[in-house]
Design an enzyme around this catalytic site. Structure first.
Site, PDB file in Angstrom:
ATOM      1  N   ASP A   1       0.773  -0.980   0.135  1.00  0.00           N
ATOM      2  CA  ASP A   1       0.253  -0.458  -0.315  1.00  0.00           C
ATOM      3  C   ASP A   1       1.092   1.358   0.575  1.00  0.00           C
ATOM      4  OD1 ASP A   1       0.718   0.254   2.903  1.00  0.00           O
ATOM      5  OD2 ASP A   1      -1.346   0.514   3.139  1.00  0.00           O
TER       6      ASP A   1
ATOM      7  N   ASP B   1      -5.261  -5.930   8.815  1.00  0.00           N
ATOM      8  CA  ASP B   1      -3.749  -6.154   8.540  1.00  0.00           C
ATOM      9  C   ASP B   1      -3.935  -5.065  10.543  1.00  0.00           C
ATOM     10  OD1 ASP B   1      -3.047  -3.144   8.225  1.00  0.00           O
ATOM     11  OD2 ASP B   1      -3.826  -3.884   6.860  1.00  0.00           O
TER      12      ASP B   1
END
Length: 406
Positions: free
Chosen positions: A93, A254
């Protein structure tokens, strides 16, 4: 339900000497130190999440990689850099939290595509701009103009991102980033991302939300979500709610919270399947900044502090060997605590008493507790604290295995 552990370059040295608190003179960190997935069995996560902002240091204050580390990451790729076993997957990301104060994300789609592609990620999340604000569904409040703008920026970049992956034939799975400020706005983002062609969508900006607020958003998303669309929760670890989340299309999440609580939480440092305990603080005289200041100011005698520090460590190890009592250890800890903290600071002795009386490390099945014993519950230096964090990850993994995702 898959758990991704966000990379924070946390390794431990397998040859660290706990008795003398020193590293081997032959240690080479990047060659010899090991990650959690190399330390405990079973592997405590299904994969890792790596942020471009952290690797590149391209956002002020975000970089944790040195220049040699960064070069090695790009040269080896994500799997070889982390020495990941085959079962572990990877997701990249941009690290939106690191540029939250910027007017626009500091990246272009092409450079993010290059990062994901060159480094061999299995999946990559589109560039997004985080929104920290929440309006309940039954509220008449209106969103701030900046929130609407950030959502639009995120959607525009997501469309550009997936178009580029299709055009270039990217080998990683594109994941759309959804931002919102309430149930309907998140549903709007997911609906638009599905129209673009995304079948895996990451929900961002939810870290401050309570579990029931996340569920409200997921229920709203249910109304428009395609059956094949999988949802990922960014930065969320709510084990008690995961079964509910799964019923609404969440397939992965996460979080670093279980790991970071080992050394960032005031009290809940050592986790078990049913409880949590306070790690026992024994500050290093030569490595604790606050204690160093007290010594330099003349408030604390260095010789006296060293003597008290060594007495604490000796007492704790004798207790682990069943050579003295918890009461004796507490008296030794109290002497060091009063020397280091002074009369005005918070005492942890009552919490230490519970930790010593229950001695949870003695019954823990994880390899770290079996190998290191009481050293795991001593709050002191990164080698012990990170190992305790790895232990906490094993507890999270065991809890996840017991959940039922029907």
């Amino acid at each position: 339900m898959k758990f991704y552990f966000p990379d924070s370059q946390d390794l431990v040295s397998p040859t660290y000497d706990f008795v003398n608190d020193e590293y081997s003179p032959y240690r080479v960190r990047q060659r010899d130190d090991v990650y959690a997935h190399q330390t405990v069995t079973p592997i405590p996560y299904d994969g890792i999440l790596v942020s471009k902002a952290v690797v590149d240091g391209s956002v002020k204050g975000a970089g944790k990689y040195s220049s040699p580390q960064r070069a090695r990451f790009y040269r080896l790729g994500v799997r070889n850099f982390f020495r990941l076993p085959e079962p572990c997957s990877t997701i990249g990301d941009c690290g939106a939290f690191n540029y939250i104060d910027e007017e626009r994300p500091p990246y272009e789609v092409d450079e993010v595509l290059d990062f994901y592609g060159r480094c061999g990620f299995d999946a990559g999340i589109s560039i997004d701009h985080i929104i920290f604000g929440y309006i309940p569904e039954d509220s008449d409040a209106q969103p701030e103009d900046a929130w609407i703008t950030r959502q639009q920026i995120s959607l525009e970049l997501a469309e550009e991102f997936i178009t580029a992956t299709q055009k270039t034939g990217a080998r990683f799975e594109p994941v759309g980033a959804a931002q919102g400020w309430g149930p309907q706005s998140y549903a709007h983002s997911v609906k638009q991302l599905q129209k673009m062609g995304y079948r895996r969508i990451a929900l961002g900006g939810m870290v401050p939300l309570k579990s029931h607020e996340i569920l409200s958003c997921l229920r709203a998303i249910d109304d428009i979500r395609s059956p094949e669309t999988q949802l990922h929760l960014l930065g969320i670890n709510r084990v008690d709610s995961m079964e509910q989340f799964a019923r609404h299309g969440v397939t992965s999440f996460d979080s670093t919270s279980a790991f970071r609580q080992a050394f960032m939480d005031d009290r809940n440092n050592y986790h078990t399947a049913t409880d949590s305990y306070t790690a026992i603080r024994v500050p290093q005289v030569d490595g604790n900044p606050a204690l160093k200041r007290l010594i330099l100011s003349g408030s604390v005698s260095q010789a006296e502090a060293i003597t008290a520090e060594r007495a604490c460590l000796r007492a704790l190890r004798e207790f682990d060997a069943k050579e003295n009592s918890a009461q004796d250890v507490l008296a030794t800890l109290a002497a060091y605590e009063s020397l280091v903290l002074g009369p005005k600071k918070k005492s942890y002795l009552d919490f230490y008493k519970r930790t010593l009386n229950d001695a949870p490390w003695r019954t823990c099945p994880c390899a770290l507790c079996k190998k290191h014993g009481i050293e795991i519950v001593i709050f002191r230096g990164s080698e012990r604290n990170k190992r305790r964090g790895f232990h906490n990850l094993t507890v999270l993994e065991a809890k996840m295995r017991k959940l039922t995702f029907a």
